[in-house]
Scaffold this active site. Structure first.
Site, PDB file in Angstrom:
ATOM      1  N   ASP A 216       0.857  -1.178   0.000  1.00  0.00           N
ATOM      2  CA  ASP A 216       0.000   0.000   0.000  1.00  0.00           C
ATOM      3  C   ASP A 216       0.899   1.237   0.000  1.00  0.00           C
ATOM      4  O   ASP A 216       1.607   1.499   0.985  1.00  0.00           O
ATOM      5  CB  ASP A 216      -0.904  -0.032   1.237  1.00  0.00           C
ATOM      6  CG  ASP A 216      -1.934   1.088   1.256  1.00  0.00           C
ATOM      7  OD1 ASP A 216      -1.805   2.026   0.442  1.00  0.00           O
ATOM      8  OD2 ASP A 216      -2.867   1.026   2.088  1.00  0.00           O
ATOM      9  N   HIS A 217       0.854   1.999  -1.108  1.00  0.00           N
ATOM     10  CA  HIS A 217       1.766   3.138  -1.240  1.00  0.00           C
ATOM     11  C   HIS A 217       1.382   4.309  -0.340  1.00  0.00           C
ATOM     12  O   HIS A 217       2.147   5.279  -0.226  1.00  0.00           O
ATOM     13  CB  HIS A 217       1.804   3.613  -2.697  1.00  0.00           C
ATOM     14  CG  HIS A 217       3.128   4.178  -3.104  1.00  0.00           C
ATOM     15  ND1 HIS A 217       3.912   4.923  -2.252  1.00  0.00           N
ATOM     16  CD2 HIS A 217       3.831   4.121  -4.268  1.00  0.00           C
ATOM     17  CE1 HIS A 217       5.010   5.297  -2.858  1.00  0.00           C
ATOM     18  NE2 HIS A 217       5.006   4.819  -4.093  1.00  0.00           N
ATOM     19  N   ARG A 218       0.247   4.244   0.341  1.00  0.00           N
ATOM     20  CA  ARG A 218      -0.129   5.311   1.269  1.00  0.00           C
ATOM     21  C   ARG A 218       0.706   5.266   2.541  1.00  0.00           C
ATOM     22  O   ARG A 218       0.877   6.295   3.217  1.00  0.00           O
ATOM     23  CB  ARG A 218      -1.614   5.213   1.612  1.00  0.00           C
ATOM     24  CG  ARG A 218      -2.540   5.418   0.422  1.00  0.00           C
ATOM     25  CD  ARG A 218      -3.987   5.186   0.818  1.00  0.00           C
ATOM     26  NE  ARG A 218      -4.208   3.804   1.264  1.00  0.00           N
ATOM     27  CZ  ARG A 218      -5.386   3.328   1.676  1.00  0.00           C
ATOM     28  NH1 ARG A 218      -6.439   4.137   1.717  1.00  0.00           N
ATOM     29  NH2 ARG A 218      -5.507   2.063   2.043  1.00  0.00           N
TER      30      ARG A 218
END
Length: 520
Positions: free
Chosen positions: A492-494
Site C-alpha cells: 500500500d503506497h499510502r
C-alpha cells in the site's frame, strides 16, 4: 452528653425517604475520650403509613478506652404495606436469526439443518450449519424450546439478521409458528411475480394494503429490528430513524425500498416508458451502461459460493488502494540445505518463509502497518502472518498469530493444524481475519514469479516463486550456477514507500541466505 438532632417532618407521596442525621461529639476534657453517636432515622410516606407522625428508630453508643456499652432504643415498629401484582407469563415464538460469523459477512448459506421440525432444543445446542464467507460453522440456540418451523431450507441463503427458523416454547404455539412461517414465505413470491406481468399490474402491489399488514404481525411485542445492510446504509445517508420505519419484508424486515419511502424518495419506475415506440429506446439505454456478452451455446451458469462471493468482494475493494510492486532475487542454497535437515521433523517450506518474514517485519514495522480509513495508519503490535491456501471452491488465508514469537517447530505444528481446519471449513473467524501481512507461495507448482493482489486492511503481501538453478555472476564477474528464488511484494503506497520495501526485502533475503537464525 451531646444533643440529639431531631429531623423536621416531611411527607412525600409514594416515596419512602430515609433521612440520616449523624452527630459526633468528641470530648477532650477527660483522659478517657468519649464518643457519643446518635442516629435518628425518620421514615415517612403518606401512601404507606397511616399516621403523619413518623415513628423514629434511634440508637446511641458510648465508647471509652476501657469498655464499650451499646444502648438501643426504638419507638413503635413501622408497618409497611406491600402491594403484590399478578403477572401473566405468555409463551413466546422466538426467531433464530442468521448470525454474522465474521466482520465481512453480509449473508449466509444454510448448509444443513442439524435438527428437524418438532425437535426439542436446549439452550446452547447446535441447530444448523451455516456457510459464511470463509468457513462452515454451527449455530447454537440461545433458548430452550421446540423447533416449530424452518424458514430458510438447506441450500438457500439469507441476509445477516434475517430469521431462518422459529422456536416455540410449548407445543401449543407450533401451529401458530408454522402459520407465521407460511405467511412469511408467501409474502416473498409476490414481489418477483408482480414484475413479470405487463406494466399496469405492478403499481397495485406497491400500493396494496396486504404488504403493510405484515408489519404488525412482526411487531408483536418487543423484538429485534431486522434490516438489510444496504437499508441501514440508506437510512444513515438520508438521516432516517430506522427504528421508526415499518418493514415490508419477511417478518417485518426493513428493505431499502422502505427506507426510501420513509425519506420521501419516489422509486424510479420504468413502467412509464411503455408508450409506443419508446420501449426499444429505453431498453437500449441500459444495454449501453452494462456490457453484454455473447452467450456460448451449451454454457452452464454457476453462481458464486459464499466464499467465492467474499473473495470477489475483497478483490473489488482492493482496487481502490494505490499499490506498487517491488521484486527481489534471493539465493536459496543455504535455505534448501536447512530445509533438508528440518523436513524430517515436520517443518515445511511455508513455515520457514513465514518465520523469516516475521523476523524481517520486526525490524521494519511500517511494512506490518495497515491503513483502513484513508486518513491514518496503524502500527500493529502483533505480527500475524496470513498464508494463502487454495481449498475446494475458494481461497482462504489461515493466520499464524505472533509468528515472530514462536519457534520454527511450534510454528510448523500450528500451521499444519490450521491447514487441516481450513480444508474442513472449521476455522474460527480470528484464525483467518486477523492477518497483518500475507504470504502467497506458488513455488511448489513450479511458478517462478507472479504478482499478488493486496488484501483489504493490510499493508503488504509477498508472492514467492519457485527456487530454480540460475546462472549468477559474483562481484568479480565469475559465473556460477546457484538456486535462486524471485520474490515480489505488493504494498500500500499510502503507508509503505519504495525505500521501506527495498530495505525490508534486503533484510528478508539476508535471513534466508544465512538461515541459522531461523532455528534459534
Amino acid at each position: 452528653m451531646g444533643d440529639v438532632y431531631s429531623a423536621p417532618r416531611c411527607s412525600y407521596p409514594r416515596l419512602l425517604r430515609l433521612t440520616l442525621f449523624p452527630f459526633l461529639y468528641l470530648s477532650h476534657f477527660s483522659p478517657k475520650s468519649t464518643i457519643y453517636l446518635s442516629l435518628s432515622i425518620s421514615a415517612m410516606s403518606s401512601s404507606l403509613l397511616q399516621s403523619r407522625a413518623p415513628p423514629a428508630l434511634s440508637f446511641s453508643s458510648s465508647i471509652s478506652a476501657a469498655n464499650t456499652h451499646w444502648r438501643f432504643t426504638s419507638s413503635p415498629a413501622v408497618t409497611f404495606t406491600r402491594r403484590t401484582k399478578n403477572f401473566t407469563v405468555h409463551a413466546k415464538i422466538r426467531e433464530i436469526f442468521m448470525p454474522a460469523l465474521s466482520s465481512t459477512m453480509t449473508e449466509g448459506k444454510i448448509v444443513s439443518w442439524i435438527k428437524s421440525e418438532g425437535d426439542v432444543l436446549s439452550k446452547g445446542e447446535s441447530v444448523v450449519v451455516v456457510e459464511s464467507d470463509k468457513a462452515d460453522m454451527d449455530v447454537e440456540t440461545f433458548y430452550d424450546g421446540i423447533l416449530a418451523a424452518i424458514v430458510v431450507p438447506e441450500g438457500e441463503s439469507a441476509p445477516v439478521g434475517a430469521p431462518i427458523g422459529l422456536l416455540a416454547e410449548t407445543e401449543a404455539e407450533i401451529e401458530e409458528a408454522k402459520a407465521k412461517a407460511a405467511s412469511a414465505g408467501s409474502s416473498v413470491p409476490p414481489t418477483p411475480a408482480a414484475s413479470a406481468p405487463s406494466p399496469p399490474p405492478p403499481p397495485a402491489p406497491v400500493a396494496a394494503a396486504p404488504t403493510p399488514a405484515a408489519a404488525p404481525v412482526a411487531a408483536d411485542g418487543p423484538r429485534k429490528i431486522v434490516s438489510t445492510p444496504f437499508a441501514k446504509k440508506l437510512a444513515k445517508q438520508h438521516k432516517v430513524d430506522i427504528n421508526k420505519v415499518v418493514g415490508t419484508g419477511p417478518f417485518g424486515r426493513i428493505t431499502p425500498a422502505d427506507v426510501e419511502a420513509a425519506a420521501g424518495i419516489k422509486p424510479e419506475k420504468v413502467t412509464a416508458v411503455p408508450a409506443t415506440a419508446a420501449p426499444p429506446a429505453a431498453a437500449a439505454a441500459p444495454a449501453k451502461s452494462a456490457p453484454t456478452f455473447t452467450e456460448i451455446p451449451g454454457a452452464t451458469i454457476v453462481p458464486f459460493t459464499t466464499m467465492q462471493a467474499a473473495v470477489s468482494k475483497n478483490m473489488i475493494e482492493s482496487l481502490s488502494v494505490p499499490t506498487f510492486r517491488v521484486g527481489y532475487p534471493i539465493i536459496t542454497d543455504a535455505l534448501d540445505a536447512l530445509y533438508e535437515k528440518v523436513k524430517p521433523k515436520g517443518v515445511t517450506m511455508t513455515a520457514l518463509l513465514a518465520k523469516a518474514a516475521a523476523m524481517a517485519l520486526v525490524q521494519h514495522p511500517v511494512v506490518n502497518a495497515s491503513c483502513k480509513d484513508g486518513k491514518s495508519f496503524t502500527y500493529n503490535s502483533s505480527i500475524n502472518i496470513a498464508v494463502a491456501v487454495a481449498i475446494n471452491g475458494g481461497l482462504i488465508t489461515p493466520v499464524l498469530q505472533d509468528a515472530d514469537k514462536l519457534d520454527l517447530y511450534l510454528l510448523s505444528q500450528k500451521w499444519k493444524e490450521l491447514v487441516e481446519k481450513a480444508r474442513s471449513k472449521q476455522l474460527q473467524p480470528h484464525e483467518y481475519n486477523s492477518g497483518t501481512f500475507t504470504l502467497s507461495n506458488l513455488g511448489m507448482f513450479g511458478v517462478d514469479r507472479f504478482d499478488a493482489i493486496l488484501p483489504p486492511g493490510q499493508g503488504a503481501i509477498m508472492a514467492v516463486g519457485a527456487s530454480k538453478p540460475t546462472a549468477v555472476a559474483d562481484k568479480n564477474g565469475y559465473f556460477s550456477v546457484k538456486s535462486q528464488m524471485l520474490v515480489n511484494v505488493t504494498a500500500d503506497h499510502r503507508i509503505v514507500y519504495g525505500a521501506d520495501l527495498a530495505a525490508f526485502l534486503k533484510t528478508f533475503a539476508k535471513i534466508l541466505q544465512e538461515p541459522d537464525t531461523l532455528t534459534l
